[in-house]
Every structure is written in structure tokens, then in C-alpha cells.
Design a protein around this motif. Structure first.
Motif, PDB file in Angstrom:
ATOM      1  N   LEU A 197     115.245  40.777  59.818  1.00  0.00           N
ATOM      2  CA  LEU A 197     115.516  39.776  58.703  1.00  0.00           C
ATOM      3  C   LEU A 197     114.212  39.917  57.592  1.00  0.00           C
ATOM      4  O   LEU A 197     113.069  39.551  58.341  1.00  0.00           O
ATOM      5  CB  LEU A 197     116.013  38.238  58.948  1.00  0.00           C
ATOM      6  CG  LEU A 197     115.828  37.388  57.895  1.00  0.00           C
ATOM      7  CD1 LEU A 197     116.752  37.611  56.753  1.00  0.00           C
ATOM      8  CD2 LEU A 197     116.017  35.825  58.369  1.00  0.00           C
ATOM      9  N   VAL A 198     114.426  40.185  56.392  1.00  0.00           N
ATOM     10  CA  VAL A 198     113.378  40.260  55.506  1.00  0.00           C
ATOM     11  C   VAL A 198     113.836  39.074  54.538  1.00  0.00           C
ATOM     12  O   VAL A 198     114.619  39.404  53.733  1.00  0.00           O
ATOM     13  CB  VAL A 198     113.073  41.571  54.985  1.00  0.00           C
ATOM     14  CG1 VAL A 198     111.917  41.261  53.878  1.00  0.00           C
ATOM     15  CG2 VAL A 198     112.615  42.498  55.795  1.00  0.00           C
ATOM     16  N   HIS A 199     113.101  37.953  54.625  1.00  0.00           N
ATOM     17  CA  HIS A 199     113.372  36.842  53.569  1.00  0.00           C
ATOM     18  C   HIS A 199     112.363  37.073  52.307  1.00  0.00           C
ATOM     19  O   HIS A 199     111.174  37.036  52.564  1.00  0.00           O
ATOM     20  CB  HIS A 199     113.403  35.444  53.993  1.00  0.00           C
ATOM     21  CG  HIS A 199     113.966  34.496  52.938  1.00  0.00           C
ATOM     22  ND1 HIS A 199     113.012  34.160  52.020  1.00  0.00           N
ATOM     23  CD2 HIS A 199     115.327  33.841  53.096  1.00  0.00           C
ATOM     24  CE1 HIS A 199     113.967  33.120  51.347  1.00  0.00           C
ATOM     25  NE2 HIS A 199     115.082  33.098  51.751  1.00  0.00           N
ATOM     26  N   THR A 200     112.819  37.293  51.247  1.00  0.00           N
ATOM     27  CA  THR A 200     111.821  37.828  49.946  1.00  0.00           C
ATOM     28  C   THR A 200     111.114  36.470  49.560  1.00  0.00           C
ATOM     29  O   THR A 200     110.444  36.617  48.674  1.00  0.00           O
ATOM     30  CB  THR A 200     112.237  38.543  49.103  1.00  0.00           C
ATOM     31  OG1 THR A 200     113.439  37.664  48.674  1.00  0.00           O
ATOM     32  CG2 THR A 200     112.878  39.750  49.626  1.00  0.00           C
ATOM     33  N   GLY A 201     111.543  35.310  50.038  1.00  0.00           N
ATOM     34  CA  GLY A 201     111.067  34.117  49.312  1.00  0.00           C
ATOM     35  C   GLY A 201     111.725  33.699  48.090  1.00  0.00           C
ATOM     36  O   GLY A 201     112.460  32.455  48.024  1.00  0.00           O
ATOM     37  N   ARG A 202     111.753  34.625  47.255  1.00  0.00           N
ATOM     38  CA  ARG A 202     112.528  34.529  46.003  1.00  0.00           C
ATOM     39  C   ARG A 202     113.284  35.823  45.749  1.00  0.00           C
ATOM     40  O   ARG A 202     112.926  36.869  46.060  1.00  0.00           O
ATOM     41  CB  ARG A 202     111.922  34.266  44.634  1.00  0.00           C
ATOM     42  CG  ARG A 202     111.100  32.897  44.616  1.00  0.00           C
ATOM     43  CD  ARG A 202     110.135  32.666  43.255  1.00  0.00           C
ATOM     44  NE  ARG A 202     111.071  32.656  42.234  1.00  0.00           N
ATOM     45  CZ  ARG A 202     110.878  33.400  41.058  1.00  0.00           C
ATOM     46  NH1 ARG A 202     110.005  34.001  40.759  1.00  0.00           N
ATOM     47  NH2 ARG A 202     111.823  32.971  39.907  1.00  0.00           N
ATOM     48  N   PRO A 203     114.660  35.668  45.209  1.00  0.00           N
ATOM     49  CA  PRO A 203     115.601  36.871  45.151  1.00  0.00           C
ATOM     50  C   PRO A 203     115.460  37.685  43.918  1.00  0.00           C
ATOM     51  O   PRO A 203     116.244  37.957  43.257  1.00  0.00           O
ATOM     52  CB  PRO A 203     117.011  36.477  45.220  1.00  0.00           C
ATOM     53  CG  PRO A 203     116.771  34.986  44.616  1.00  0.00           C
ATOM     54  CD  PRO A 203     115.369  34.623  44.950  1.00  0.00           C
ATOM     55  N   THR A 204     114.020  38.202  43.836  1.00  0.00           N
ATOM     56  CA  THR A 204     113.956  38.836  42.338  1.00  0.00           C
ATOM     57  C   THR A 204     114.298  40.395  42.687  1.00  0.00           C
ATOM     58  O   THR A 204     114.139  41.017  43.838  1.00  0.00           O
ATOM     59  CB  THR A 204     112.306  38.945  42.247  1.00  0.00           C
ATOM     60  OG1 THR A 204     111.465  39.364  43.092  1.00  0.00           O
ATOM     61  CG2 THR A 204     111.795  37.287  41.679  1.00  0.00           C
ATOM     62  N   PRO A 205     114.479  41.032  41.678  1.00  0.00           N
ATOM     63  CA  PRO A 205     114.822  42.553  41.750  1.00  0.00           C
ATOM     64  C   PRO A 205     113.585  43.281  42.327  1.00  0.00           C
ATOM     65  O   PRO A 205     113.725  44.296  42.978  1.00  0.00           O
ATOM     66  CB  PRO A 205     114.996  42.978  40.226  1.00  0.00           C
ATOM     67  CG  PRO A 205     115.578  41.872  39.564  1.00  0.00           C
ATOM     68  CD  PRO A 205     114.798  40.479  40.181  1.00  0.00           C
ATOM     69  N   GLN A 206     112.221  42.912  41.976  1.00  0.00           N
ATOM     70  CA  GLN A 206     111.156  43.684  42.425  1.00  0.00           C
ATOM     71  C   GLN A 206     110.988  43.353  44.104  1.00  0.00           C
ATOM     72  O   GLN A 206     110.996  44.479  44.805  1.00  0.00           O
ATOM     73  CB  GLN A 206     110.148  42.963  41.699  1.00  0.00           C
ATOM     74  CG  GLN A 206     109.915  43.468  40.167  1.00  0.00           C
ATOM     75  CD  GLN A 206     111.047  42.695  39.220  1.00  0.00           C
ATOM     76  OE1 GLN A 206     111.078  41.474  39.933  1.00  0.00           O
ATOM     77  NE2 GLN A 206     111.351  43.154  38.055  1.00  0.00           N
ATOM     78  N   ALA A 207     111.204  42.351  44.657  1.00  0.00           N
ATOM     79  CA  ALA A 207     111.357  41.866  45.749  1.00  0.00           C
ATOM     80  C   ALA A 207     112.377  42.813  46.624  1.00  0.00           C
ATOM     81  O   ALA A 207     112.147  43.291  47.751  1.00  0.00           O
ATOM     82  CB  ALA A 207     111.216  40.405  46.114  1.00  0.00           C
ATOM     83  N   TYR A 208     113.557  42.751  46.173  1.00  0.00           N
ATOM     84  CA  TYR A 208     114.801  43.486  46.663  1.00  0.00           C
ATOM     85  C   TYR A 208     114.257  45.116  46.950  1.00  0.00           C
ATOM     86  O   TYR A 208     114.500  45.723  47.902  1.00  0.00           O
ATOM     87  CB  TYR A 208     115.804  43.288  46.191  1.00  0.00           C
ATOM     88  CG  TYR A 208     116.706  42.017  46.411  1.00  0.00           C
ATOM     89  CD1 TYR A 208     115.945  41.033  46.694  1.00  0.00           C
ATOM     90  CD2 TYR A 208     118.134  41.735  46.501  1.00  0.00           C
ATOM     91  CE1 TYR A 208     116.784  39.726  47.396  1.00  0.00           C
ATOM     92  CE2 TYR A 208     118.712  40.662  46.861  1.00  0.00           C
ATOM     93  CZ  TYR A 208     118.042  39.690  47.241  1.00  0.00           C
ATOM     94  OH  TYR A 208     118.689  38.608  47.696  1.00  0.00           O
ATOM     95  N   ALA A 209     113.896  45.415  45.665  1.00  0.00           N
ATOM     96  CA  ALA A 209     113.628  46.872  45.665  1.00  0.00           C
ATOM     97  C   ALA A 209     112.683  47.395  46.644  1.00  0.00           C
ATOM     98  O   ALA A 209     112.539  48.480  47.268  1.00  0.00           O
ATOM     99  CB  ALA A 209     113.052  47.321  44.234  1.00  0.00           C
ATOM    100  N   GLN A 210     111.552  46.475  47.066  1.00  0.00           N
ATOM    101  CA  GLN A 210     110.296  46.777  47.657  1.00  0.00           C
ATOM    102  C   GLN A 210     110.518  46.484  49.461  1.00  0.00           C
ATOM    103  O   GLN A 210     110.081  46.988  50.031  1.00  0.00           O
ATOM    104  CB  GLN A 210     109.208  46.010  47.324  1.00  0.00           C
ATOM    105  CG  GLN A 210     108.639  46.330  45.845  1.00  0.00           C
ATOM    106  CD  GLN A 210     107.604  45.366  45.508  1.00  0.00           C
ATOM    107  OE1 GLN A 210     107.132  44.299  46.369  1.00  0.00           O
ATOM    108  NE2 GLN A 210     107.133  45.385  44.274  1.00  0.00           N
ATOM    109  N   ALA A 211     111.847  46.157  49.718  1.00  0.00           N
ATOM    110  CA  ALA A 211     112.086  45.360  51.088  1.00  0.00           C
ATOM    111  C   ALA A 211     112.386  46.674  51.978  1.00  0.00           C
ATOM    112  O   ALA A 211     112.306  46.686  53.186  1.00  0.00           O
ATOM    113  CB  ALA A 211     112.823  44.355  51.275  1.00  0.00           C
ATOM    114  N   GLY A 212     113.109  47.659  51.481  1.00  0.00           N
ATOM    115  CA  GLY A 212     113.712  48.757  52.356  1.00  0.00           C
ATOM    116  C   GLY A 212     114.636  48.374  53.088  1.00  0.00           C
ATOM    117  O   GLY A 212     114.836  48.640  54.607  1.00  0.00           O
TER     118      GLY A 212
END
Length: 465
Positions: A197-212
Motif C-alpha cells: 500500500l502506498v498512501h500518497t497523503g493527498r490524491p494529486t495527479p503528481q503523487a499518483y504518477a510517481q507512485a509506480g
């Protein structure tokens, strides 16, 4: 069988949960949660200050290990909402690492993050309550929904089958950790299937794109923002599955997401009281504007206003009723004012209206109270009109409700967020050219924004007001 079975796998001590600033292996998470579980011994109910991060994951896991029902409290809850949840639930302690939570809750605060490791207690009974989640309160004060360990396990196993969700996945999302979507699916699902599980803190496009990740969860607002950031959207082409829920996904967003990422999103439907009951499949068809088929262990049917059975022909709109292993145990404190949630033969009245095709595919029209418009003897689903409006190049958002009309009973009324100032009459004509004449909006109001809650759902009661 253990609810969080993957957490107890001694052969797999890989990274279990990654949040901004914190990474926990399964061994670390189990140890910390077991130590906190020991402190909860004898507590009848525990509230959790549900911040988006590792402390909430540890606190909820500890409650589940200890067999203590957990009440997640939104970190941004107002004083009135917070006081109602704590008073109504009867929570005895607040689990939090935030010193300010002590003053806000009025309860003894038990810190979540500690150095100790504890012994894992025996697994509680499968029928024991696990979570008490509070509804949005659109028809009165929020009610506590009691979910058993058995119902949660059944729901997660059904989704694992439908989405081919395995320990080989990396799940990514940044959703709130006090609802079914972000907490039950987005945290407990990972701890049951064994996926990272990777929780990005906030669901931003940038965070989603970097999570892999291989598996992504989002609400329509998240996916709309992803589509608006085309570079980040294309970064999701390496994913296996994009899942949308908590509100209807507009057809234009469905189409844009498929074009940019190469993945037609999987849509699903559920409620706090039922968990997820209907979904498209990972290895099956995805249809824009539809939420798929009942998951394993769930049955659905349509009923008329008087409870009579309706035909599943893809056109008839009726009240959606469900039954199965994922249903809640009841409300913590039934107020006695609402209609009984269960029929005499054990079906749950969702309060939503839908169509079901002859092939079993479901389309959710919306809430019976706000999205089924009875105008001039016709029954109009708000979602169909909204999709037609969203096809207009100037329209960015649309919400349709019924408003009183002296002759028709109700008239179709649209609230539209648009680029520029398109003529309302032109928008009504645009719909009339695509749908039956009685479905066109008689009133179109241009607004700067639509009122939404934390999960991105349009608050139509505020529009009616």
C-alpha cells in the motif's frame, strides 16, 4: 481465519505500508499494532483521529487485533460533527499522536506511536463488530453503521476475485481514511490480500504518477484532475487497473481516462451499510456510465414505489435492493424515524435508484430522494441528463435535480459549471437533441462551482435548498 491474514505471514516481511514520511514493514506494523492492542484491553469502543497517514493505519490495525470496535473521526470534522460522533458512539478513548486531539475530543488520548512490541492476541470472533463508520448525514444526523469482521472479510474477498487483486499488486491511493473506500478497501484490503500500500497523503495527479503502482483507487474528482494533467495521466499506463467509486464517474472522464492511460476504468457501487456490492471485472467488459455485475455472495433486485418487483430490462428505473454476506449488522443507535432498512424477506433498501439490464449490468441513476425526477408522469434519471450536458464542449461539471413545478409536479433543473457563459437555452436544446424531449432541462443555472463533500460527491440537498 484471520481478518488481516497477510499481516501475519512470517514469510513476507516486505514493505507493507508507505505513507509520506513513513514506511512500515509487515513485521513493524504488526509489532506496533500489537503493543497498542494491549493498551486497549477492556476498552468497549475506541475513536481514531483518522489523519491520512501511518498513525491511522496502526491505530485501526490495533483495534482489529484487540477486538475493540474502531470509530474513525474525520480530522477536519467540525466541532458539532465531532461531538456527535463521539457522544453517539460512546467511544471511551481517542487514539492519536496529535496533542490537539485531546482538547478537541474531551476523551483520554492514547498515543499511537510507541517503541514497544506486543504479543498478538487471539483472533476475535468473526461476527464481532470491527468498525463503526458514520454516514454522511444527508437525511439527518450521521448514523453509526456497525460492520462485522465477517462482512468486511466477505467484501474484500469478493473484490479480490473481481479485480484479480493479489499480493503481487501495489495499491496506490490518497483517499480519506474514515470511509469505506479509503479505509476498508484502501487499507484493510491491502492487509488482507498482501498487496503493498502506498498512501500518497493527498490524491494529486503528481503523487499518483510517481507512485509506480499496479492498482489505483480514486473518486471521480481525482480522475478528472488526472485527466487534466495529461503527462501524469500517461504515467499510469504501466498500471494494471484503475478503479473509480464513491460517486458516478462522468462518461467524458471515463473516455478521457481510457484514452490517456490506456485503461478503461473499473467502476463499482456500494454503500457504507453494504460495502461494495456491484463491480465491473478486471478481466471483463467496462461500460461507461455502468457499475457492472453483483460481486460474489451478493444478490440485487429492483422494486417499485410500493415494493413490487420490476423487470430487469435495462430501461425500467426502480429502487435498488441488495442482500448478501457484506451487509452491515445495523445502526448503532437506530433513531426509529427512517423507513426500515430491511424488507420483510431480508433485502436492504439502498435508497438508490437504478436500472438492471437483461445481462445483469447495473446503471445507478442516483439517490431516490434527489436523482429520480418525476415530471409530467415520466421518471427521469438525473445521471442521464448530466451525461448529456457533459458532452457539450463548454460544460465542465453538471448536477441535475427536480424542482417544484405547478403543472408537471417536478421540472428538470440543471446546475452547470462551464467555460465562458454558454446560453442556457442552447444547453437545454443540446440535451433535447440527444434525449427524449421530456428529459431536457427546463431551467439551466450557470454556477461557479458545485457543492461537494470530502469524497467528491455533489451535495444535491444544498442545491435544492
Amino acid at each position: 481465519m484471520r481478518l488481516l491474514r497477510a499481516l501475519h505471514d512470517p514469510a513476507d516481511d516486505e514493505r507493507a505500508v508507505a505513507t509520506p514520511g513513513t514506511t512500515l514493514s509487515r513485521h513493524d506494523l504488526l509489532g506496533r499494532a500489537a503493543a497498542l492492542a494491549a493498551e486497549l484491553r477492556g476498552v468497549p469502543m475506541a475513536a481514531v483521529h483518522a489523519v491520512p497517514g501511518a498513525p491511522t493505519v496502526v491505530a485501526v490495525t490495533a483495534g482489529l487485533l484487540a477486538g475493540v470496535p474502531i470509530v474513525p473521526v474525520p480530522p477536519d470534522a467540525g466541532d458539532v460533527e465531532r461531538a456527535h460522533i463521539l457522544r453517539d458512539s460512546g467511544a471511551a478513548v481517542m487514539l492519536s499522536d496529535d496533542p490537539e486531539a485531546a482538547g478537541q475530543s474531551g476523551l483520554p488520548v492514547v498515543p499511537v506511536s510507541g517503541p514497544g512490541r506486543g504479543t498478538v492476541p487471539a483472533e476475535p470472533d468473526a461476527g464481532a463488530p470491527a468498525l463503526v463508520l458514520y454516514t454522511s448525514g444527508t437525511t439527518g444526523a450521521p448514523k453509526g453503521v456497525v460492520l462485522s469482521r465477517r462482512a468486511i472479510a466477505a467484501g474484500l474477498d469478493a473484490l479480490a476475485e473481481a479485480w484479480q487483486w493479489t499480493a503481487g499488486d501495489t495499491l496506490v491511493h490518497g483517499l480519506p481514511l474514515y470511509h469505506v473506500h479509503g479505509l476498508v478497501l484502501g487499507v484493510l484490503g491491502a492487509l488482507r490480500t498482501g498487496s503493498r500500500l502506498v498512501h500518497t497523503g493527498r490524491p494529486t495527479p503528481q503523487a499518483y504518477a510517481q507512485a509506480g503502482g499496479s492498482l489505483y483507487f480514486g473518486v471521480p474528482t481525482v480522475w478528472s484532475r488526472v485527466c487534466a494533467a495529461s503527462q501524469e495521466a500517461r504515467a499510469l499506463r504501466g498500471a494494471r487497473l484503475l478503479v473509480s467509486g464513491s460517486a458516478p464517474l462522468p462518461v467524458p472522464v471515463f473516455d478521457d481516462l481510457a484514452a490517456l492511460t490506456g485503461h478503461a476504468p473499473v467502476e463499482r457501487y456500494g454503500m457504507t451499510e453494504t460495502l461494495i456490492t456491484v463491480s465491473a471485472r478486471a478481466d471483463g467488459e467496462r461500460r461507461a456510465g455502468h457499475v457492472g455485475l453483483p460481486v460474489a455472495g451478493v444478490e440485487t433486485r429492483l422494486a417499485g414505489d410500493s415494493g413490487e418487483p420490476l423487470t430487469a430490462d435495462g430501461a425500467t428505473i426502480g429502487q435498488l435492493e441488495v442482500r448478501g454476506a457484506t451487509l452491515f449488522d445495523g445502526y448503532l443507535r437506530p433513531d426509529g424515524t427512517a423507513a426500515a432498512p430491511l424488507t420483510a424477506d431480508g433485502w436492504f433498501r439502498t435508497g438508490d435508484v437504478a436500472t438492471i439490464g437483461a445481462d445483469g449490468w447495473h446503471r445507478i441513476v442516483g439517490r431516490a430522494s434527489t436523482d429520480l425526477i418525476k415530471t409530467g408522469g415520466y421518471r427521469v434519471g438525473a445521471g442521464e441528463v448530466e451525461d448529456a450536458l457533459l458532452a457539450h464542449p463548454a460544460v465542465r461539471e453538471a448536477a441535475v435535480i427536480g424542482t417544484p413545478h405547478p403543472d408537471l409536479g417536478e421540472q428538470v433543473t440543471a446546475f452547470v459549471v462551464a467555460d465562458g457563459r454558454p446560453d442556457p437555452g442552447e444547453l437545454a436544446a443540446f440535451v433535447a437533441a440527444r434525449l427524449a424531449a421530456h428529459k431536457r432541462p427546463r431551467v439551466v443555472r450557470l454556477v461557479a462551482e458545485l457543492p461537494r463533500n470530502a469524497m467528491g460527491k455533489v451535495q444535491k440537498a444544498r442545491l435544492k435548498a
